[in-house]
Design a protein around this motif. Structure first.
Motif, PDB file in Angstrom:
ATOM      1  N   VAL A   2     -14.027  -2.931  -5.907  1.00 20.46           N
ATOM      2  CA  VAL A   2     -12.911  -2.240  -5.964  1.00 20.46           C
ATOM      3  C   VAL A   2     -11.825  -1.397  -6.440  1.00 20.46           C
ATOM      4  CG1 VAL A   2     -11.279  -1.462  -3.441  1.00 20.46           C
ATOM      5  CG2 VAL A   2     -13.967  -2.533  -3.165  1.00 20.46           C
ATOM      6  N   SER A   3     -11.303  -0.825  -6.809  1.00 18.14           N
ATOM      7  CA  SER A   3      -9.617  -1.007  -7.966  1.00 18.14           C
ATOM      8  C   SER A   3      -9.120   0.472  -6.543  1.00 18.14           C
ATOM      9  CB  SER A   3     -10.160  -0.053  -9.565  1.00 18.14           C
ATOM     10  OG  SER A   3     -11.400   1.373  -9.342  1.00 18.14           O
ATOM     11  N   GLY A  15     -10.215 -10.214  -7.248  1.00 15.46           N
ATOM     12  CA  GLY A  15     -10.412  -9.469  -7.752  1.00 15.46           C
ATOM     13  C   GLY A  15      -8.894  -9.785  -8.675  1.00 15.46           C
ATOM     14  N   SER A  16      -8.778 -10.210  -9.985  1.00 16.05           N
ATOM     15  CA  SER A  16      -8.319 -10.636 -10.710  1.00 16.05           C
ATOM     16  C   SER A  16      -6.020 -10.140 -10.802  1.00 16.05           C
ATOM     17  CB  SER A  16      -8.662 -10.449 -11.785  1.00 16.05           C
ATOM     18  OG  SER A  16      -8.967  -9.564 -12.537  1.00 16.05           O
ATOM     19  N   SER A  17      -6.760  -8.828 -10.178  1.00 13.99           N
ATOM     20  CA  SER A  17      -5.502  -8.628 -10.516  1.00 13.99           C
ATOM     21  C   SER A  17      -4.495  -8.373  -8.750  1.00 13.99           C
ATOM     22  CB  SER A  17      -5.490  -6.618  -9.572  1.00 13.99           C
ATOM     23  OG  SER A  17      -6.434  -6.099 -10.857  1.00 13.99           O
ATOM     24  N   LEU A  28      -1.499   1.978  -6.718  1.00 15.40           N
ATOM     25  CA  LEU A  28      -2.299   0.614  -7.039  1.00 15.40           C
ATOM     26  C   LEU A  28      -2.810   1.123  -9.208  1.00 15.40           C
ATOM     27  CD1 LEU A  28      -3.787  -0.818  -3.912  1.00 15.40           C
ATOM     28  CD2 LEU A  28      -1.974  -1.604  -5.838  1.00 15.40           C
ATOM     29  N   ALA A  29      -3.178   1.896  -9.546  1.00 17.09           N
ATOM     30  CA  ALA A  29      -4.156   2.501 -10.111  1.00 17.09           C
ATOM     31  C   ALA A  29      -4.068   0.825 -11.390  1.00 17.09           C
ATOM     32  CB  ALA A  29      -3.540   3.980 -11.076  1.00 17.09           C
ATOM     33  N   PRO A  30      -2.969   0.335 -12.010  1.00 17.03           N
ATOM     34  CA  PRO A  30      -2.977  -0.537 -12.761  1.00 17.03           C
ATOM     35  C   PRO A  30      -3.542  -1.427 -11.698  1.00 17.03           C
ATOM     36  CG  PRO A  30      -0.593  -0.272 -12.435  1.00 17.03           C
ATOM     37  CD  PRO A  30      -1.544   0.358 -11.771  1.00 17.03           C
ATOM     38  N   THR A  49       0.459  -1.317  -0.035  1.00 15.34           N
ATOM     39  CA  THR A  49       0.128   0.229   0.208  1.00 15.34           C
ATOM     40  C   THR A  49       0.721   1.327  -0.536  1.00 15.34           C
ATOM     41  OG1 THR A  49      -0.408   0.327   2.427  1.00 15.34           O
ATOM     42  CG2 THR A  49      -1.606  -1.010   1.031  1.00 15.34           C
ATOM     43  N   VAL A  50       2.282   0.386   0.125  1.00 20.67           N
ATOM     44  CA  VAL A  50       2.674   2.021  -0.172  1.00 20.67           C
ATOM     45  C   VAL A  50       2.811   2.870  -1.338  1.00 20.67           C
ATOM     46  CG1 VAL A  50       5.302   3.454  -0.066  1.00 20.67           C
ATOM     47  CG2 VAL A  50       5.012   1.150   1.530  1.00 20.67           C
ATOM     48  N   GLY A  51       2.047   4.923  -1.120  1.00 15.17           N
ATOM     49  CA  GLY A  51       1.799   5.165  -2.208  1.00 15.17           C
ATOM     50  C   GLY A  51       0.436   5.411  -3.085  1.00 15.17           C
ATOM     51  N   ALA A  52      -0.070   4.357  -2.472  1.00 16.42           N
ATOM     52  CA  ALA A  52      -1.554   3.339  -3.485  1.00 16.42           C
ATOM     53  C   ALA A  52      -2.875   3.829  -2.344  1.00 16.42           C
ATOM     54  CB  ALA A  52      -0.987   2.328  -3.218  1.00 16.42           C
ATOM     55  N   ASN A  53      -3.882   3.526  -3.284  1.00 12.65           N
ATOM     56  CA  ASN A  53      -5.089   3.383  -2.581  1.00 12.65           C
ATOM     57  C   ASN A  53      -5.969   3.088  -3.028  1.00 12.65           C
ATOM     58  OD1 ASN A  53      -6.786   5.127  -0.800  1.00 12.65           O
ATOM     59  ND2 ASN A  53      -5.485   6.452  -0.514  1.00 12.65           N
TER      60      ASN A  53
END
Length: 227
Positions: free
Chosen positions: A95-96, A149-151, A101-103, A57-61
């Motif tokens: 949830v995306s 999810g698939s990610s 985490l944008a990809p 989660t570093v730099g992610a949302n």
């Protein structure tokens, strides 16, 4: 508040069976039923991370998608201007990721939410029978059918679970009568203050725990019948 939400089904049954002097449609009846089209517009951002050994989660949302569903509202008027109301609906979301985490477009592919809510409302009578109102009350979000999810499944995540939690809702709207037989048009908006904690598992091991701010707007419009 959890005890209040647990007692909600019994309260609804009591309200439904309560004697009402107006059995036919009436603008002064004790019961009002609304059939609404509703937009559920959540946030979903991460507000706390309590377990993240891989630093995912570093730099992610994250964000949750909007959804549009039919809803049913049942309202009991204790006095001509004071009522208690609950709503019934399931809303489905995924949830995306955002930021780093944008990809990751499919973090949670499917979750059903039941927003059990009970509000106490005050109605201001205006000329022509129009009644704007405000309300507030507790809410419990119940989660069903969460799926990774698939990610994230390629990372070994096999299960995800959202924690049921209690929050609060503020409400405002207006009821507009159509004739004098209990029919009307209803416009309604609620702002929820609600968090949930997401638990991600690889097998039986919890590998990531994140707290999310949902805080959805729930906006509705539809028909009402009072009797």
């Amino acid at each position: 508040m959890k005890k209040l939400m647990t007692a909600l089904p019994a309260l609804l049954a009591a309200l439904t069976l309560a004697p009402a002097p107006a059995l036919a449609g009436s603008t002064e009846g004790h019961l009002q039923v609304k059939v609404l089209g509703t937009g559920v517009l959540p946030d979903g951002k991460i507000v706390k991370v309590s377990k993240d050994p891989l630093g995912l989660t570093v730099g992610a949302n994250t964000t949750a998608n909007d959804n549009y569903v039919p809803t049913l509202a049942i309202e009991y008027f204790v006095t001509p201007n004071i009522s208690a109301e609950t709503i019934c609906c399931f809303t489905q979301h995924h949830v995306s990721g955002t930021g780093a985490l944008a990809p990751a477009t499919h973090i949670v592919d499917h979750v059903l939410v039941l927003p059990a809510t009970l509000t106490l409302k005050y109605h201001l009578p205006l000329e022509g029978g129009i009644k704007p109102y405000i309300g507030a009350g507790p809410s419990m979000f119940l989660y069903f059918g969460e799926k990774p999810g698939s990610s994230i499944t390629p990372l070994g995540v096999t299960k995800v679970k959202f924690a049921n939690d209690v929050g609060f809702a503020l409400q405002a709207g207006v009821d507009i009568p159509v004739g004098d037989k209990g029919l009307g048009i209803s416009l309604d908006a609620k702002k929820y203050f609600m968090d949930t904690t997401a638990h991600f598992y690889a097998g039986n091991a919890e590998v990531l725990t994140t707290k999310h701010s949902l805080d959805p707007w729930v906006v509705s419009a539809g028909l009402a019948y009072r009797f």
